[in-house]
Design a protein around this motif. Structure first.
Motif, PDB file in Angstrom:
ATOM      1  N   ARG A  51     -50.068  -2.706 -55.428  1.00  0.00           N
ATOM      2  CA  ARG A  51     -51.114  -2.493 -54.426  1.00  0.00           C
ATOM      3  C   ARG A  51     -51.269  -0.987 -54.221  1.00  0.00           C
ATOM      4  N   ASP A  52     -52.412  -0.463 -54.634  1.00  0.00           N
ATOM      5  CA  ASP A  52     -52.696   0.970 -54.513  1.00  0.00           C
ATOM      6  C   ASP A  52     -51.589   1.809 -55.142  1.00  0.00           C
ATOM      7  N   GLU A  53     -51.365   1.598 -56.437  1.00  0.00           N
ATOM      8  CA  GLU A  53     -50.283   2.280 -57.142  1.00  0.00           C
ATOM      9  C   GLU A  53     -50.799   3.189 -58.252  1.00  0.00           C
ATOM     10  N   ALA A  54     -52.035   3.658 -58.128  1.00  0.00           N
ATOM     11  CA  ALA A  54     -52.600   4.507 -59.184  1.00  0.00           C
ATOM     12  C   ALA A  54     -51.840   5.812 -59.341  1.00  0.00           C
ATOM     13  N   GLU A  55     -51.164   6.255 -58.302  1.00  0.00           N
ATOM     14  CA  GLU A  55     -50.434   7.525 -58.379  1.00  0.00           C
ATOM     15  C   GLU A  55     -49.210   7.425 -59.283  1.00  0.00           C
ATOM     16  N   VAL A  56     -48.530   6.273 -59.274  1.00  0.00           N
ATOM     17  CA  VAL A  56     -47.274   6.168 -60.028  1.00  0.00           C
ATOM     18  C   VAL A  56     -47.422   5.433 -61.357  1.00  0.00           C
ATOM     19  N   LEU A  57     -48.465   4.627 -61.519  1.00  0.00           N
ATOM     20  CA  LEU A  57     -48.595   3.831 -62.746  1.00  0.00           C
ATOM     21  C   LEU A  57     -48.605   4.661 -64.029  1.00  0.00           C
ATOM     22  N   PRO A  58     -49.236   5.839 -64.073  1.00  0.00           N
ATOM     23  CA  PRO A  58     -49.194   6.602 -65.326  1.00  0.00           C
ATOM     24  C   PRO A  58     -47.779   6.979 -65.760  1.00  0.00           C
ATOM     25  N   VAL A  59     -46.828   6.976 -64.831  1.00  0.00           N
ATOM     26  CA  VAL A  59     -45.445   7.298 -65.166  1.00  0.00           C
ATOM     27  C   VAL A  59     -44.660   6.037 -65.513  1.00  0.00           C
ATOM     28  N   THR A  60     -44.915   4.950 -64.807  1.00  0.00           N
ATOM     29  CA  THR A  60     -44.058   3.767 -64.928  1.00  0.00           C
ATOM     30  C   THR A  60     -44.562   2.719 -65.917  1.00  0.00           C
ATOM     31  N   LEU A  61     -45.864   2.435 -65.913  1.00  0.00           N
ATOM     32  CA  LEU A  61     -46.361   1.363 -66.771  1.00  0.00           C
ATOM     33  C   LEU A  61     -46.123   1.648 -68.253  1.00  0.00           C
ATOM     34  N   PRO A  62     -46.288   2.879 -68.746  1.00  0.00           N
ATOM     35  CA  PRO A  62     -45.976   3.125 -70.162  1.00  0.00           C
ATOM     36  C   PRO A  62     -44.530   2.787 -70.530  1.00  0.00           C
ATOM     37  N   THR A  63     -43.599   2.892 -69.580  1.00  0.00           N
ATOM     38  CA  THR A  63     -42.206   2.561 -69.907  1.00  0.00           C
ATOM     39  C   THR A  63     -42.024   1.060 -70.091  1.00  0.00           C
ATOM     40  N   LEU A  64     -42.844   0.258 -69.434  1.00  0.00           N
ATOM     41  CA  LEU A  64     -42.801  -1.190 -69.650  1.00  0.00           C
ATOM     42  C   LEU A  64     -43.510  -1.567 -70.943  1.00  0.00           C
ATOM     43  N   LEU A  65     -44.638  -0.952 -71.191  1.00  0.00           N
ATOM     44  CA  LEU A  65     -45.361  -1.233 -72.429  1.00  0.00           C
ATOM     45  C   LEU A  65     -44.511  -0.893 -73.654  1.00  0.00           C
ATOM     46  N   ALA A  66     -43.638   0.100 -73.518  1.00  0.00           N
ATOM     47  CA  ALA A  66     -42.846   0.579 -74.652  1.00  0.00           C
ATOM     48  C   ALA A  66     -41.496  -0.109 -74.773  1.00  0.00           C
ATOM     49  N   GLN A  67     -41.265  -1.223 -74.080  1.00  0.00           N
ATOM     50  CA  GLN A  67     -39.969  -1.892 -74.172  1.00  0.00           C
ATOM     51  C   GLN A  67     -39.677  -2.337 -75.596  1.00  0.00           C
ATOM     52  N   ASP A  68     -38.492  -1.988 -76.045  1.00  0.00           N
ATOM     53  CA  ASP A  68     -38.030  -2.368 -77.379  1.00  0.00           C
ATOM     54  C   ASP A  68     -37.321  -3.717 -77.255  1.00  0.00           C
ATOM     55  N   TYR A  69     -38.112  -4.773 -77.264  1.00  0.00           N
ATOM     56  CA  TYR A  69     -37.556  -6.105 -77.041  1.00  0.00           C
ATOM     57  C   TYR A  69     -37.798  -6.968 -78.272  1.00  0.00           C
ATOM     58  N   PRO A  70     -36.747  -7.559 -78.866  1.00  0.00           N
ATOM     59  CA  PRO A  70     -36.918  -8.310 -80.114  1.00  0.00           C
ATOM     60  C   PRO A  70     -37.640  -9.634 -79.955  1.00  0.00           C
ATOM     61  N   GLY A  71     -37.670 -10.191 -78.747  1.00  0.00           N
ATOM     62  CA  GLY A  71     -38.286 -11.491 -78.551  1.00  0.00           C
ATOM     63  C   GLY A  71     -39.713 -11.386 -78.057  1.00  0.00           C
ATOM     64  N   ARG A  72     -40.241 -12.538 -77.626  1.00  0.00           N
ATOM     65  CA  ARG A  72     -41.610 -12.593 -77.109  1.00  0.00           C
ATOM     66  C   ARG A  72     -41.627 -12.112 -75.666  1.00  0.00           C
ATOM     67  N   ALA A  73     -42.527 -11.218 -75.353  1.00  0.00           N
ATOM     68  CA  ALA A  73     -42.604 -10.659 -74.005  1.00  0.00           C
ATOM     69  C   ALA A  73     -44.033 -10.239 -73.710  1.00  0.00           C
ATOM     70  N   GLU A  74     -44.398 -10.307 -72.463  1.00  0.00           N
ATOM     71  CA  GLU A  74     -45.698  -9.829 -72.013  1.00  0.00           C
ATOM     72  C   GLU A  74     -45.569  -9.312 -70.592  1.00  0.00           C
ATOM     73  N   ILE A  75     -46.559  -8.553 -70.161  1.00  0.00           N
ATOM     74  CA  ILE A  75     -46.593  -7.977 -68.816  1.00  0.00           C
ATOM     75  C   ILE A  75     -47.769  -8.581 -68.069  1.00  0.00           C
ATOM     76  N   VAL A  76     -47.496  -9.048 -66.851  1.00  0.00           N
ATOM     77  CA  VAL A  76     -48.556  -9.515 -65.954  1.00  0.00           C
ATOM     78  C   VAL A  76     -48.552  -8.588 -64.743  1.00  0.00           C
ATOM     79  N   LEU A  77     -49.548  -7.751 -64.655  1.00  0.00           N
ATOM     80  CA  LEU A  77     -49.681  -6.862 -63.503  1.00  0.00           C
ATOM     81  C   LEU A  77     -50.625  -7.508 -62.495  1.00  0.00           C
ATOM     82  N   VAL A  78     -50.137  -7.700 -61.283  1.00  0.00           N
ATOM     83  CA  VAL A  78     -50.911  -8.364 -60.235  1.00  0.00           C
ATOM     84  C   VAL A  78     -51.511  -7.296 -59.328  1.00  0.00           C
ATOM     85  N   ASP A  79     -52.807  -7.085 -59.465  1.00  0.00           N
ATOM     86  CA  ASP A  79     -53.513  -6.101 -58.649  1.00  0.00           C
ATOM     87  C   ASP A  79     -53.772  -6.723 -57.277  1.00  0.00           C
ATOM     88  N   ASP A  80     -52.959  -6.342 -56.319  1.00  0.00           N
ATOM     89  CA  ASP A  80     -52.961  -6.969 -55.001  1.00  0.00           C
ATOM     90  C   ASP A  80     -53.945  -6.273 -54.067  1.00  0.00           C
TER      91      ASP A  80
END
Length: 423
Positions: A51-80
């Protein structure tokens, strides 16, 4: 002995008990337990309420997108209900960085009886568990998502629904993860047969007020919920750190979360209790590669963060508030007061007992200061920090009495009442 000396002796006795008999709460050695890579990596959905996280997302969301995970994974971001373009920014970041698939969804305003974050988590978990149909196309039904990367296998092509995830990583929008964070969390959960694995993210400490208050926040949390007690089999103490919680989907269903804790302001502890009460095993420790990037540069920022939920922590009980105030006074404020007064008045027993209690207090704080890379001199100011936290707690109680309740990002939550039925 004088009354002051007796009070100082009581404080010293309390500190000796806290040091040796309260789960060694002051130690910082509770890290992810031993783990081995599983034979098959389970599917994981990362759910991020924002909720109103535009200030921090450029720092944090790329770290989730870049997860080195061998299995199936996805991200669900809930814009509250954001007003700063959080959802659009998330999609743009996914397009720019690639990596794990991203879906951006919006739950609408929470109904009566739900806090905003838990309502957002409910929607995100339901979205993740529902899977994705091939007819939705590459962007999914709720907005663009990024194909490719380790998690691309979650798409299907025959009109069926992809199998739901075995684990859910519930993480806040201000949390940055190391590239192996998801892999290490999942391996620890599998190896230890744990239903909930939570890490207390390393909070930002970059300015004076943060140095004074932030390590103490984690120290006080550990004193309330000693991590060793949480991690014992058949433990009675339950807690989690909401910024990073890996939860087995089956355990969430068994515990009825988040519905069963829908009104909780302190949602992480409530979630852990629900999982534990349903027979699940939980684990809590300090993070090594999970960091909060949210800044608290002013005392007012820390004050708002603590006071919004402090009285809820005491279950809105005036009796518990009085007991907490008395306890903080005896344990944290009496030692320096007794030392100073004893030296001025020539009361040697008071000065000796007060000084000894202050020394034990400061010594118990040193491991947390080392964990945060701070000077040991800050340990001498722990009584001042405790006084600030006491004032924040009292302010939280006053706010509730005036009907303001717990406030966060434009929403105010009064004392919990009857919840509306599920839709």
């Amino acid at each position: 002995m004088s009354a002051l000396a007796w009070t100082a002796v009581v404080s010293l006795a309390a500190w000796l008990w806290l040091l040796l008999g309260h789960g060694f709460f002051w130690r910082t050695d509770q890290r992810l337990p031993p783990r081995e890579p599983p034979a098959d990596w389970p599917a994981v959905a990362v759910v991020v309420p924002a909720r109103d996280e535009a200030e921090v997302l450029p720092v944090t969301l790329p770290t989730l997108l870049a997860q080195d995970y061998p299995g199936r994974a996805e991200i669900v971001l809930v814009d509250d209900g954001s007003s700063d373009g959080t959802g659009e920014l998330a999609r743009a970041l996914a397009e720019r960085y690639g990596g794990l698939p991203l879906r951006v969804v919006s739950p609408g305003e929470p109904p009566r009886g739900w806090t905003g974050k838990l309502w957002a988590l409910r929607h995100g978990i339901e979205t993740a568990r529902a899977g994705r149909r091939s007819g939705d196309g590459p962007d999914g039904p709720d907005g663009p998502e990024r194909p490719g990367g380790p998690g691309a296998g979650c798409s299907v092509t025959d009109g069926t629904v992809a199998e739901g995830p075995e684990y859910l990583l519930l993480t806040d929008a201000d949390i940055a993860h190391g590239p192996d964070s998801l892999r290490e969390l999942t391996a620890a959960a599998r190896a230890g047969r744990l239903d909930l694995v939570s890490q207390m993210a390393r909070l930002r400490v970059a300015c004076g007020w943060e140095r004074l208050t932030v390590p103490a926040f984690v120290y006080f949390f550990a004193q309330l919920y000693p991590f060793r007690w949480v991690n014992r089999p058949r433990a009675r103490t339950a807690a989690a750190a909401g910024g990073c919680v890996l939860l087995r989907t089956e355990a969430a269903e068994r515990a009825g979360v988040p519905e069963s804790v829908r009104q909780a302001v302190i949602d992480d502890v409530s979630l852990a209790r629900a999982v534990q009460r349903s027979g699940g095993r939980i684990w809590l420790g300090l993070a090594e590669r999970v960091d909060s990037v949210r800044p608290y540069p002013r005392l007012a920022d820390v004050w708002r963060m603590v006071s919004r939920s402090a009285y809820a922590q005491l279950r809105h009980s005036p009796l518990l508030l009085a007991g907490t105030a008395a306890g903080l006074t005896v344990v944290y404020l009496i030692p320096p007061a007794a030392l100073c007064a004893g030296l001025l008045l020539g009361d040697a027993p008071a000065a000796w007992a007060g000084g000894a209690a202050w020394a034990v207090m400061a010594g118990s704080y040193l491991p947390m200061l080392r964990y945060y890379g701070q000077s040991p001199l800050w340990a001498l100011l722990l009584p001042c920090t405790a006084l600030l936290y006491l004032l924040m707690t009292l302010d939280s109680a006053v706010a509730h009495r005036k009907g303001r309740g717990a406030a966060w990002k434009g929403r105010t939550y009064p004392r919990p009442g009857p919840a509306a039925p599920d839709r």
